[in-house]
Design an enzyme around this catalytic site. Structure first.
Site, PDB file in Angstrom:
ATOM      1  N   LYS B  77      10.401  28.448  26.289  1.00  0.00           N
ATOM      2  CA  LYS B  77      11.493  28.370  27.109  1.00  0.00           C
ATOM      3  C   LYS B  77      12.494  29.425  27.208  1.00  0.00           C
ATOM      4  O   LYS B  77      12.772  29.905  26.123  1.00  0.00           O
ATOM      5  CB  LYS B  77      12.198  27.018  26.933  1.00  0.00           C
ATOM      6  CG  LYS B  77      13.153  26.488  27.936  1.00  0.00           C
ATOM      7  CD  LYS B  77      13.791  24.989  27.623  1.00  0.00           C
ATOM      8  CE  LYS B  77      14.825  24.546  28.700  1.00  0.00           C
ATOM      9  NZ  LYS B  77      15.263  23.423  28.477  1.00  0.00           N
ATOM     10  N   SER B 157      15.163  19.958  32.251  1.00  0.00           N
ATOM     11  CA  SER B 157      15.265  21.305  32.332  1.00  0.00           C
ATOM     12  C   SER B 157      13.955  22.006  32.106  1.00  0.00           C
ATOM     13  O   SER B 157      13.796  23.216  32.593  1.00  0.00           O
ATOM     14  CB  SER B 157      16.607  21.888  31.688  1.00  0.00           C
ATOM     15  OG  SER B 157      16.502  21.862  30.556  1.00  0.00           O
ATOM     16  N   SER B 181      15.766  16.764  28.816  1.00  0.00           N
ATOM     17  CA  SER B 181      14.944  17.912  29.297  1.00  0.00           C
ATOM     18  C   SER B 181      13.419  18.372  28.660  1.00  0.00           C
ATOM     19  O   SER B 181      12.960  19.219  29.457  1.00  0.00           O
ATOM     20  CB  SER B 181      15.917  19.144  29.207  1.00  0.00           C
ATOM     21  OG  SER B 181      17.087  19.039  30.031  1.00  0.00           O
TER      22      SER B 181
END
Lengths: 476, 491, 104
Positions: B77, B157, B181
């Site tokens: 990420k 997210s 997330s």
């Protein structure tokens, strides 16, 4: 009191902890290296960086708290104080707000010959900011983050001081205590210790006035004159019917005036909240106890002991203990010596030389051993006080020991009675007329004989022995 | 080679010399290239990955493997700082930022010999549950409804992290979870997402959103993979003051799928008429499954469940408003020139942050400001205690809790409600877990009537990830969910 | 009992909005003022529902990890060059970060 107005003064001292590394990062705190060369990723607030607290700094805060007779809190919390400024890379300062590491305490200061208690509200740990340089470029401000993250102890007093003198005495005393504890080097010129002074004025019996804070004062002189200027300014405003606005002001060392700080005009709302990157700091009682047992003798205790052990006057004792190095110096000299003589030599001769040369006691040209040697020679009667002063001066210039100078110059005093008797006999036999006059009652001539004998001895005769010999010879 | 390799399969192939790390890496780089349309990656580090893969193969030849998973390609990420590789948090304000350091987590992956293929798209500063707040544009869910061709959100997210694993653009990925997330996008993409106990995984070098809630974790294809990757990234870190001093465990080796005699709590506050029938059915089926496997179901109450979301929307923005103050155009990132310092700050931050980030900074500033602090921030922290206490009490009675992961399956990108609060509701089942700091996992269980994956959430007490993974493995092995999205993006 | 949150269209007052913008250094765009104040309004309304919850005698939790702060030894081990620290700076002069002139 100024013109019938009372002053109320409270002081926040920022004292840099004498640590090798910063409060929340492992970069060095050394003074004087190139810009941005002692900045870790944490200090520069790089994304994802996290603070880890320095154990030594926590210990020093606890030591300082103990020295300020204050309560040590078993649980304290680090908070974020949020504001934007170019020298604050995180956009917040890690400080302590509601739960500081040290709570209420007090110290005693001398005020108008009396001892006065000044309350300590709290001591907490916080990060220092970076440094801005405004004079390097016409359009830019330069930022150096070397100081960013250095550990500071903020010591907040109660508003207990009533005069600039008391304010200065207070800062001096706190500085002295921190130096005794060795938690802060107290170097005000380098900014290791600086004061924010809150001043307000009111008529006796009235409520407290609105206060203004003068930031970043780094000498006793500035603290004193800034308070006087600020108090007068406030009085003038009130007397002309205006209101005091609570604000932060800066002291201009050139003009001696204070002025409003433009950059802090924005109404600040620091939005303190517990730093979620840090957990509560828990100090066990045993740990605090261990620190307590390692606290050295502090100025107040030392002052009492000096009065007791060395029969010093209140005044001399306060002067000597006010600075740790001075008291250390004094104790080295006084060991196994005549305290009265040592006190006189330290407080008058040594201090005046240091003052003249603008040196600290640590930079003294005369070591405690050398001064002790000199005093030994005086005490044994080997040299006169008069000679001692000359030797002292030479010691200052050359750094030589007293004994070396005395031997080299043959300065030692003649105390031998046999040798002096010859001199006295010589003087008496070569001045029969004056001897006659003296015997007939002209006592004043005694001085003449002393002078003549001294001349003959080239000034080396021990005056005490000489006097006694002359007296006994002339009176028979 | 078989599509959709998992961690374990890939490591067996490497061990048997049936493939090399370079070959695997090339396949995945090709997969990534073909799936450009999904917009999963912000940065692809092909050269570095191939270089690292070559080194891994060399290590294998020399018998000097860094770990049993040496050479496996993963995605990271874009919230983890990576040395000499652009790290943006999917924000314009950091669009040019190249860290000189690796996060503790990515360093652990390097130390285990894992190969990073690049940086995965996410919501800006991890704020969002649709991946639509990214400066680099939304990620598209590899799943599509069987009734429409509309593009769906992957959740957020960690939308890029979940979509990349679902679309087989990497074998596993790293995400972060502040309010859901990891679990919510895992649920939307049919992948496994583990949010560890707060303090298990170092936050050092991860761009902070809400420090007291953020926790990194794996998004994977199987529970075994989750255990393996979790074990690699977990453990005490002296550089993170909120890192637990507990020792790391051998989660992978100790996996055991028995649930016999375990008590599974079903919280009555999660039941709702608004839950889609298919989600309700999946939940019910899972209860039956666990019962059949000799676990016991227990009705429990978590009275403050409905208070968790508003509590979260005080605490997370408050922390974020302070955490994001460092993005000011002075030390790194973009700068918009201004007449004076204040103007420079305001322009930089106004241009650099997107709308959702600005909203949260403003709300966070509001709840911390004088006059509101006690009413909002302190109040929220007190309710956080109540929520934590609910879980503490529940775990006196049960081993684990079973809930749906999300109140819906993936929805259309174009179909987001205007009101931000309606979007926040996506996290209603996941947020209480972050507030309590406990671990939870989302595992795919079934598909709904539109053939979209439904995830279920298992929750255990703090530091009981082993138990959590064991129960998840039991469910996984029993239900045998093997559905993968049709690869419509491949030409 | 999960129920959808029903929100009235509360708006956030504009002066407060500007004040928050000043505090957080975010410009409030005139053209987005309306939508922003309605967004914030609905968020505030949403979090306001906590007001009715009884929290008397409840201690606040700021971090769920039940552990006290671990301290590090005082060792100055972190050495970075100015270059490394200034590497990403949008503007620098000599070895300094630089910003528009600040008048104190």
């Amino acid at each position: 009191m100024i013109n019938g107005w009372e002053l109320v003064i409270g002081i926040e001292i920022h004292a840099q902890v004498k640590s090798k590394s910063k409060l929340f990062s492992s970069s060095s705190t050394e003074f004087g290296s190139g810009p941005n060369s002692q900045v870790s990723l944490v200090d520069a607030a790089m994304p994802g960086m996290l603070p880890v607290i320095n154990k030594f700094c926590v210990e020093q805060a606890v030591r300082s708290g103990i020295g300020l007779n204050a309560k040590i809190n078993n649980k304290s919390i680090f908070d974020r104080k949020n504001y934007f400024y170019q020298d604050l890379p995180q956009g917040y300062q890690i400080s302590q707000f509601k739960d500081p590491i040290v709570g209420n305490g007090f110290i005693e200061i001398e005020s108008e010959g009396q001892s006065k208690k000044i309350g300590i509200e709290r001591l907490h740990l916080e990060q220092d900011a970076g440094k801005s340089l405004h004079d390097q470029d016409p359009n830019l401000t330069f930022v150096d983050l070397n100081r960013s993250g250095i550990a500071l102890m903020e010591i907040v007093s109660m508003p207990d001081m009533k005069s600039p003198d008391e304010a200065v005495e207070y800062v001096k005393k706190v500085r002295s205590i921190l130096r005794y504890l060795d938690t802060c080097d107290g170097n005000m010129e380098q900014g290791s210790l600086r004061a924010d002074v809150n001043v307000s004025v009111n008529k006796p019996g009235d409520d407290l006035g609105t206060r203004c804070e003068i930031k970043n004062l780094n000498s006793f002189k500035y603290i004193h004159s800034a308070i006087i200027y600020e108090a007068k300014r406030q009085i003038k405003l009130i007397e002309s019917g205006e209101n005091i606005i609570q604000e932060t002001r800066l002291y201009n060392i050139d003009s001696g005036e204070t002025r409003s700080m433009r950059s802090k005009e924005d109404a600040h709302d620091y939005r303190y909240f517990p730093d979620p990157d840090l957990l509560p700091l828990i100090l066990e009682d045993d740990w605090i106890k261990k620190i307590r047992s390692s606290i050295p003798e502090l100025p107040d205790q030392k002052k009492e002991r000096f009065i007791r052990e060395y029969s010093l006057s209140e005044y001399d004792s306060s002067v000597i203990v006010s600075d740790k190095s001075t008291s250390d110096y004094y104790e080295k000299v006084v060991k196994d010596r005549n305290p009265k003589l040592v006190t006189t030599w330290v407080t008058s001769e040594l201090f005046s030389v240091l003052n003249k040369k603008n040196l600290s006691i640590d930079e003294s040209p005369i070591s405690p051993n050398h001064l002790g040697e000199l005093i030994d020679n005086i005490d044994s009667g080997k040299i006169s006080s008069r000679q001692a002063k000359d030797i002292f001066e030479e010691m200052c210039e050359t750094g030589e020991s007293a004994n070396n100078i005395i031997n080299e110059k043959g300065l030692s005093q003649i105390s031998d009675e046999g040798e002096l008797e010859k001199l006295v006999d010589n003087v008496i036999s070569s001045n029969p007329e004056n001897v006659e006059k003296y015997k007939n009652g002209k006592d004043k001539l005694f001085g003449f004989f002393v002078g003549e004998a001294m001349k003959l001895s080239k000034g080396k005769a021990n005056p005490k022995v000489l006097n006694e010999l002359l007296k006994s010879k002339l009176n028979t | 080679m078989k599509r959709n390799l998992n961690f374990i399969e890939a490591s067996s192939l490497l061990e048997a010399n049936e493939t090399t790390s370079v070959e695997l890496t090339k396949i995945y780089l090709d997969n990534i290239k073909e799936a450009e349309e999904l917009n999963c990656f912000n940065t692809i580090t092909a050269e570095q990955a191939l270089d690292d893969a070559e080194k891994s193969d060399l290590r294998r030849e020399q018998g000097k493997l860094k770990s049993q998973f040496d050479g496996i390609p993963i995605g990271v990420k874009d919230l983890f700082c990576t040395k000499n590789i652009k790290t943006t948090a999917s924000s314009k304000i950091l669009s040019n930022f190249v860290p000189s350091y690796d996060s503790a987590v990515t360093q652990k992956c390097i130390d285990a010999g894992l190969i990073s293929l690049g940086k995965l798209n996410c919501d800006e500063f991890a704020m969002g549950s649709t991946n639509k707040t990214s400066y680099y544009g939304p990620v598209t869910n590899p799943w599509k409804s069987n009734k429409s061709d509309a593009k769906l959100v992957p959740g957020g997210s960690s939308g890029g992290s979940a979509a990349a694993v679902a679309a087989d653009l990497c074998i596993a990925s790293l995400g972060t979870d502040t309010g859901g997330s990891i679990r919510q996008p895992a649920s939307f993409t049919g992948t496994v997402g583990l949010k560890p106990t707060y303090g298990r995984v170092s936050r050092w070098g991860i761009i902070a959103f809400a420090s007291s809630l953020d926790q990194a974790g794996p998004i994977t294809k199987t529970v075994e993979d989750a255990a393996a990757l979790f074990e690699i990234i977990a453990g005490h870190d002296p550089k993170d003051s909120t890192s637990s001093i507990k020792e790391n465990e051998s989660f992978f080796d100790n996996l055991n799928s028995s649930v016999k005699g375990m008590k599974i709590g079903i919280p009555r506050e999660f039941k709702s008429d608004d839950l889609p029938a298919s989600t309700q059915k999946a939940w019910d089926d899972c209860k039956k499954l666990l019962q059949n496997n000799d676990a016991k179901l227990i009705d429990i109450s978590l009275p403050h469940t409905m208070d968790a979301l508003p509590t979260y929307y005080i605490i997370a923005p408050a922390e974020a408003s302070s955490n994001l103050a460092r993005y000011d155009g002075v030390k790194y990132g973009i700068r918009e020139e201004g007449e004076n310092l204040i103007e420079m700050y305001e322009k930089t931050r106004s241009v650099g942050f997107g709308d959702e980030v600005k909203r949260r900074i403003l709300i966070g500033t509001y709840v911390l400001s004088s006059g509101y602090y006690d009413a909002y921030y302190i109040k929220a922290q007190k309710i956080r205690s109540l929520i934590k206490n609910d879980f503490n009490q529940a775990f006196e009675k049960v081993d684990a809790i079973l809930t749906p992961s999300t109140p819906s399956t993936a929805f259309e990108i174009e179909n987001e409600p205007n009101d931000p609060v309606q979007t926040y509701l996506n996290d209603i089942f996941t947020v209480p877990i972050n507030l309590a700091g406990i671990p939870a996992i989302s595992i795919p269980f079934a598909n709904d009537e539109n053939n979209l994956p439904i995830g279920l959430q298992l929750i255990t007490n703090s530091f009981e990830e082993q138990k959590l993974l064991n129960i998840a493995k039991n469910v996984q092995d029993t239900v045998n969910y093997e559905s993968v999205p049709k690869n419509w993006w491949q030409k | 009992m999960l129920k959808p949150y029903i929100l009235e269209n509360m708006e956030f007052d504009k002066d407060s909005l500007y004040k928050l913008g000043k505090l957080s250094k975010i410009q409030i765009d005139e053209s987005k003022l309306k939508s922003l104040s309605s967004d914030l309004g609905s968020i505030i309304e949403f979090i306001d529902r906590l007001k009715s919850i009884d929290t008397e005698n409840v201690d606040p939790t700021s971090n769920s990890l039940d552990q006290s702060l671990v301290m590090r030894d005082d060792i100055a081990s972190d050495v970075n060059s100015a270059n490394e620290i200034l590497e990403n700076a949008p503007q620098k002069e000599l070895d300094f970060f630089s910003v528009p002139k600040v008048i104190e």
